[in-house]
Design an enzyme around this catalytic site. Structure first.
Site: not given
Ligand code: NI
Length: 170
Positions: A46, A51, A94-95, A136-137, A140
């Site tokens: 995701g 991000q 998380c990226l 999670h997204e 963000h």
């Molecule tokens: Ni993340």
């Protein structure tokens, strides 16, 4: 296709409340394409607009390996409409915080409403990893990171590991 640079922990854009999308235009469609391209490139499940430095309420998820074709979704202006009392503990990363992961407790099932990139209303219900990715997204877009769901002790541990990882990556 356009792969965009990621924003990492410490970048203020990750802590902002992202602004609602007001126009379902070509710019939005390009943003969604870039989110998918960048997520695939980074091998993530995701990715949310903040991000890639865009403080806008848009995210993409791809968990097709878990749930089949409906696991690929782009949501614009999403909101949580239902979350199960039943929870699940599972490792999460998380990226924007590369190299670390930690077990996070999330609702097992979640339903989100929002719009697709053409402006059509959509409802998405996910279970397990799918629900986890959606939540999670969604976090963000409100400046919340998975670290915020951990105990203070666990968070310090993860941050220590993250700094070590950053030193190694140089
Ligand atoms: Ni993340």
């Amino acid at each position: 296709m356009a792969i965009r640079d990621l924003s990492y922990l410490g970048d203020p854009v990750l802590r902002e409340e992202a602004a609602p999308v007001e126009a379902f235009d070509d710019e939005l469609k390009a943003l969604v394409r870039d989110l998918f391209d960048t997520m695939v490139h980074e091998e993530g499940a995701g990715l949310a607009a903040p991000q890639i430095g865009v403080s806008s309420r848009v995210f993409v998820v791809d968990v097709r390996h878990e749930v089949g074709p409906e696991g690929r979704v782009a949501l614009v202006n999403p909101r949580l409409v239902e979350a199960s009392d039943e929870t699940e503990k599972s490792p999460e990363g998380c990226l924007s915080i590369p190299g670390v992961s930690e077990v996070v407790t999330r609702p097992y099932r979640a339903t989100l409403e929002g719009f697709d990139p053409d402006g059509a209303p959509i409802t998405v219900t996910g279970e397990g990893l799918f629900a986890r990715a959606l939540l999670h997204e969604l976090d963000h877009l409100d400046g919340v990171l998975f670290l915020d769901h951990l105990s203070a002790l666990k968070r310090r541990m993860v941050l220590r590991k993250y700094r070590k990882h950053q030193d190694r990556e140089g």
